[in-house]
Structure formats: structure tokens, C-alpha cells
Scaffold this motif. Structure first.
Motif, PDB file in Angstrom:
ATOM      1  N   VAL A 392      -9.924  -6.403  64.789  1.00 38.72           N
ATOM      2  CA  VAL A 392      -8.515  -6.122  65.060  1.00 38.72           C
ATOM      3  C   VAL A 392      -8.015  -6.910  66.265  1.00 38.72           C
ATOM      4  N   ALA A 427      -9.137   1.828  64.796  1.00 33.75           N
ATOM      5  CA  ALA A 427      -9.272   0.402  64.463  1.00 33.75           C
ATOM      6  C   ALA A 427      -9.996   0.243  63.128  1.00 33.75           C
ATOM      7  N   HIS A 431      -8.412  -1.453  59.829  1.00 29.73           N
ATOM      8  CA  HIS A 431      -9.113  -2.552  59.160  1.00 29.73           C
ATOM      9  C   HIS A 431      -9.331  -2.233  57.677  1.00 29.73           C
TER      10      HIS A 431
END
Ligand code: K7E
Ligand code: CUA
Ligand code: CA
Length: 646
Positions: A392, A427, A431
Motif C-alpha cells: 500500500v 492495509a 489490498h
């Protein structure tokens, strides 16, 4: 810059950061663009920073405080690398006071490190008795573990210049062993293991892993200097107790930082230059480099089975960890998980699940799940890169990451002069496709250009999420100017709440890189030596005197404030003198010094400590050997007369 302009910039806040960004980024991309027409990280690709608060952080909003009343003790120790001063520093936190410097690789005039026979034996000497090296560059320091937390036995620190690893005893806070790694140049990352990969009873540190950064022709003997296929770097394993090198792995690329898993099964190093370039530009040509995962148990089986070679005059077993030879998961010793080009830090999350690689030339953090890397080694997962569970964008120039134990990561953004707080689970969700997952939690401006970062207990299972320290490489206007060389700025930040709060600036002498912060009760320092620590100890003042064996002379004496046991001693010109001094004072903090004018001798002896020096009595005359360390009201009188007869 005029003062007026400076004030305008301060007033807008954002202006200052933008200015720093563009200046630093211009420098970086210029270097990269020279070899690659795609700039590494275009400013536009970075996530938009929230409108930066111009006002300095409100320290009153913090529950934590850095101010200690006179006599109050800090609650945390910090071990700091000293950079190219070559030492280790001990800081008390949250006050930020420097309490101690521990000499290891380079001489130190306060304690006589590099002067006494004992310290020279640790540092290493040439056949003529002179020190082998007098310069060093310490970057990374980490301590020994038990049960996933520090156990207060040892800390280790690397010397990048001369590929040495030093061990610090955390009972006396002194260096007791130094090992030079064979066939390695630019030894950079270092990390102790936290458990044995095979034997669950060994739940403490027994190995220290060392990454070699600069690839060199092996053996490095002046042949093959222009043949890139002969250049390699090595990943080394050092025994934590004996400090001998157990094994090495030949690998592709240049090792940056090193991390280890809590279960002892995996060690990793971030690699740049997996393209194995031997010229500067070639090292940045590939879009992705790698984080290398070492299967510790398999490597040790291979060594046991004799599947190794040796290099040059070194006897250390070297196994083949090159990418080409490690593509079959069933036999691989090393797994090459791809990460965006030229990554820097790799850090283990305190929950034991992930390693996080910071992008450096890419504005990203890559989260790698360890269970999946092990699945790949076990043949249960086909594509190794499926171990990447998040990649990220977090900001420009990510370098190192710390943790609060509540699922958040804190990464330094060198180019943005910021710390970004981001949530690892969010995150991973982002993703995986959940574009509503907000992983960036907070951003904080720091001053300026941060490198390493660490939080209290961050590298242990006991990460407590209280304090965060950040090593800012530039301090610019934060301290009184002292000429061209500025101190570094180690800033302290409160991370106990949702928002990070900047608490304090601490100037430190250049040029620390890494540091760890841990609770003070994890170490039990001793205040007084044990007389039996030295086989040379002069246990009774009555044993003092001069003994002669031809030209070899031994002088034994003791110190007890405010006098040395000998009022004088006689030598002959040309004698080879070994002087042994035991400090018989057993009271804490009662240290004496011993200086011999014109003989380049000065060292200290702590309570019940014994030190020795050897020198040639080549100058006749009277030499008042005096106590250099303030010990008593009669400290200035404390001396003995060395008479060298012509
Ligand atoms: Cu740990 Cu400075 Cu050697 Cu990053 S390195 S900043
Ligand atoms: Cu002994 Cu000063
Ligand atoms: Ca600097």
C-alpha cells in the motif's frame, strides 16, 4: 535565507514541508533518473497528505511526559548506535538524557578502551601489538531475547566499515567480544534470533544474523574485479555465545536490514540490487527487488550434511542461496519474495505474523505473511509472491517501521519528513479489494528527514505503544547553531492516543542510525565488579611490587581512595613493562584513573576491576602517574612516582 522568509514559511507550515520535499526529492530522482527514465516515485503518486497542521504539536494534549524532576529516574532504557563515532550510546527515556557511551570498535579516552591489554584483546591487534582498526561505523543494535521479550543478557552492534560484530554485556554495559566476518564487506543489517527453529525448549537467542551489503569478488584477492558473475554478498550466522561464525549463505543482491521471526524458523533481509550490478546505475535498473527469507533449519541441515563449500582462507561453511539454485520450494534454503525496487527496512510485527518492508524508492509498504512463506517452503502454496498480503502507498521515502502492539505500524517517510501511522489489518483489507478500508490513521511532521524509528518494546511481543522515538538525520534550525556540523535530532513522540503527539527534541552527537527502547526492569546492571573476573587481580595491597625477568618487568599495584598501594616504583630504560592495577574500592561509583605522562597511557578501573597495560620504558626520568578520575577530596594528590633509570 532571510529571517523574514523563514517566518513566512513557518507561518504557512505546509510551505516548509513542500520545500523540504521538493529539495530532497529532486536530489533523489535526479540520481535515479540518470539510469532509468521512470522516476522512482512521482510526487503525484503519493497519497495526498492531510492538510498539515502548521502549529507545533500541542504537548499538553499528551498524557505522557518527558520531564523528570531532579532525582527522578527514567522508565525506559534506549540503546542507540553511534554511527561513525563507532560507539553505542545509552539514553534514558522519556527524558532523552544520554547516560553512557559504550566503546566497542574504536578507542575511547575516558575508559582507556584501546589502551589496556584487556580492551585490545577484544578489539583485535596486529602482530606488532597495535590495534588492527581505529575506525568503525555502527548502524544497528538489538538485544537478546527470551520468550519473545528482552532478557537483559546481551546486545549486539555492527561495524559496517570493517564487517565486525560486537557483543555488549548488559550486566556491566561493556563490550566483551568482537568478531570479524570473513568474505563480507559493508556488513549492515543485524538481528538476533528469538527462538530455535527446531527445539522448542530453546526459546531464547542463540544466533545472530548479519547481512552483507557490498558484493565483492569471492575470494577478494585482486582477481576477477571486472567480472560481475564473481561478485556476491553473504548472509552470515554468528553463534550468540561463542561469537564464532557458524555458517554463511551466498546470495544475490545487497543486504539491507535484517529481521527474525518469533518462532525462530525464518530470518529475512531486504535486498536491493538483486540484478547484481557492479556499477551504481545498474543497481537500480530492476522494478522489483526482493526480501529474502532464510529457512534456518534447512540451512543447518545442509551444513550438517556437508553440502557446502568454503571461500578463500576461511573455514566457515558457505551454502548456495542464489536465486537460480533456490527455485524449487522442496529444496530451497532461501525464498526470494519480490518487493518494489530498492527497499530499505524490514521489521517484524509484534504479533509474530508479518514482516513489513519499507519501499525507500517506492512510496509503499509491503506486508508479507510469514505463515504463507512457510507454506511455500512446505509445497502448500504455489506462487511465493502470494505471501504478499498488502502493498500500500503510505508516502514518500519510507525507511523503517515500528509498532504499538495495537495493530498499528509507524513508518518514517524520509522525503516527506513525516511519520505515517497506518493500520496493518486495514492495509491488508484494502489490498484485498476493500477500497473503503482506511489504513492511514495519522501523519505527523518531524524535524527533519527521519531515518530509523522505534517504539517502546516495539521489537518484542510486549510492544506497549507508549513512546516512539525517531532519528532525524537533519536538525537544521532546531538547536543553537554550532558551525556547519549540526547535531542529529532524536524526537520523542507520544503514541498512547489516536493522534501522535510530538513531545521533545533531543540533540545527539552524530550520527546514530538504529536504536531500541525497553523497560528498565529488563536489565539488572551490576554496580561493582567481581575480583575474580580478572585472572590478573591483585587481591591484596601486600601483593604490590615490581618483579623482573630479564627485561620483562611486571608492576602490580592497587588503588584505594585516595592512594595507590605503591608510592613509587623503579624501572630501567628499555624494560618491557606490564602494569596491573586492581581497584580494591568496592563502593559503587568509586572509580580511579591511571595516567602516565608522556607514555600515552590513561585508563580507568571501576570498583573491584583489574586492568593492565604493556609499554616499553623508553624515556628515562621521573613520571608522576596520577589518578584522572575524581574519587576523593585528596584525588589531586593521588599519584605514584614512576622512576625510569637511564
Ligand atoms: Cu538502518 Cu541508517 Cu544503516 Cu536506515 S540504515 S536510516
Ligand atoms: Cu583516585 Cu581520583
Ligand atoms: Ca546529519
Amino acid at each position: 535565507m532571510s529571517e523574514k522568509k523563514e517566518i513566512q514559511r513557518e507561518a504557512t507550515g505546509i510551505g516548509r514541508r513542500k520545500f523540504l520535499n521538493t529539495a530532497a526529492l529532486a536530489g533523489l530522482t535526479a540520481g535515479v533518473a540518470a539510469c532509468n527514465d521512470k522516476p522512482a516515485a512521482a510526487p503525484a503518486s503519493a497519497p495526498a497528505a492531510p492538510a498539515a497542521p502548521a502549529a507545533p504539536a500541542a504537548s499538553h494534549a499528551s498524557t505522557n511526559t518527558t520531564h523528570l524532576k531532579p532525582g527522578e529516574l527514567d522508565t525506559y532504557y534506549g540503546l542507540w548506535s553511534g554511527g561513525h563515532t563507532g560507539d553505542m550510546r545509552v539514553l534514558g527515556l522519556p527524558s532523552g538524557r544520554e547516560i553512557h557511551r559504550i566503546p566497542c570498535f574504536v578507542p575511547d579516552a575516558l575508559v582507556g578502551w584501546g589502551v589496556t591489554n584487556e580492551s585490545k584483546a577484544v578489539m583485535g591487534t596486529k602482530p606488532d601489538g597495535h590495534l588492527k582498526y581505529t575506525v568503525a561505523d555502527t548502524h544497528h543494535t538489538h538485544a537478546s531475547y527470551k520468550d519473545g521479550n528482552y532478557d537483559g543478557r546481551y546486545a549486539w552492534i555492527n561495524d559496517k566499515i570493517n564487517s565486525r560484530i560486537a557483543r555488549i554485556r548488559l550486566d556491566y554495559f561493556v563490550c566483551d567480544k568482537i568478531t570479524e566476518l570473513p568474505n563480507v564487506q559493508g556488513f549492515h543489517g543485524i538481528f538476533p534470533d528469538k527462538a530455535d527453529p527446531v527445539d522448542p525448549a530453546i526459546n531464547y537467542t542463540t544466533r545472530v544474523f548479519c547481512g552483507g551489503e557490498f558484493a565483492i569478488p569471492l575470494p577478494n584477492n585482486g582477481q576477477d574485479v571486472n567480472d560481475p558473475t564473481k561478485y556476491h554478498s553473504m548472509f552470515s550466522c554468528v553463534d550468540a555465545e561463542t561469537m564464532e561464525v557458524r555458517w554463511q549463505v551466498l546470495i544475490d543482491g545487497n543486504c539491507d536490514l535484517v529481521a527474525t521471526s518469533f518462532d525462530g524458523k525464518l530470518a529475512a533481509t531486504n535486498q536491493y540490487n538483486v540484478e547484481n550490478g557492479i556499477h551504481y546505475e545498474d543497481m537500480m535498473s530492476a522494478e522489483r527487488d526482493a526480501c529474502l527469507f532464510f529457512n534456518v533449519a534447512r540451512i543447518e541441515e545442509a551444513v550438517k550434511a556437508g553440502k557446502f563449500k568454503t571461500v578463500g582462507s576461511s573455514k566457515v561453511p558457505v551454502v548456495d542461496g542464489s536465486h537460480e539454485s533456490n527455485k524449487d520450494p522442496k529444496t530451497a534454503l532461501v525464498a526470494y519474495v519480490s518487493v518494489p525496487k530498492n527497499p530499505h527496512g524490514v521489521n517484524a510485527s509484534p504479533d509474530g505474523k508479518y514482516f513489513i518492508c519499507a519501499g525507500k524508492l517506492s512510496p509503499t509498504a509491503t506486508v508479507i505473511e510469514l505463515a504463507k512463506v512457510l507454506d511455500w517452503f512446505d509445497g502448500k502454496m504455489e506462487k511465493l509472491d502470494d505471501a504478499i498480503v498488502a502493498e500500500v502507498e503510505i508516502g514518500l521515502g519510507p525507511l523503517h517501521t515500528a509498532f504499538d502492539g495495537r495493530g498499528n505500524a509507524y513508518t518514517t517517510l524520509f522525503l516527506d519528513s513525516q511519520i505515517v501511522k497506518w493500520n496493518v489489518d486495514a492495509a491488508i483489507k484494502f489490498h484485498a479489494g476493500d477500497k473503503n478500508a482506511k489504513y492511514v490513521v495519522d501523519r505527523l511532521d518531524v524535524h527533519y528527514q527521519p531515518g530509523h524509528i522505534n517504539a517502546s518494546q516495539s521489537e518484542t511481543k510486549a510492544a506497549d505503544g507508549k513512546y516512539l522515538a525517531v532519528g532525524c538525520k537533519f536538525s537544521k534550525d532546531r538547536f543553537l547553531p554550532v558551525g556547519p556540523l549540526h547535531p542529529e535530532n532524536e524526537q520523542l513522540i507520544d503514541i498512547s492516543g489516536d493522534k501522535m503527539v510530538l513531545l521533545a527534541d533531543h540533540p545527539v552527537r552524530g550520527e546514530p542510525h538504529d536504536f531500541i527502547i525497553f523497560k528498565r526492569d529488563l536489565v539488572k546492571p551490576k554496580q561493582v565488579y567481581d575480583l575474580d573476573d580478572s585472572p590478573l587481580a591483585v587481591k591484596d595491597p601486600k601483593d604490590s611490587g615490581v618483579t623482573r625477568n630479564g627485561k620483562k618487568v611486571t608492576v602490580k599495584l592497587t588503588s584505594q581512595a585516595p592512594a595507590f598501594s605503591l608510592r613509587e616504583f623503579k624501572l630501567k630504560k628499555g624494560d618491557e613493562v606490564t602494569l596491573i592495577l586492581t581497584n580494591l574500592d568496592k563502593i559503587e561509583d568509586l572509580t580511579h584513573g591511571f595516567a602516565i605522562p608522556n607514555y600515552n597511557v590513561n585508563f580507568i578501573v571501576n570498583p573491584l576491576e583489574t586492568k593492565s597495560v604493556t609499554f616499553i620504558a623508553d624515556k628515562p626520568g621521573v613520571f608522576w602517574c596520577y589518578c584522572t578520575h575524581f574519587c576523593h577530596a585528596l584525588h589531586l594528590e593521588m599519584r605514584t612516582r614512576m622512576i625510569v633509570e637511564a
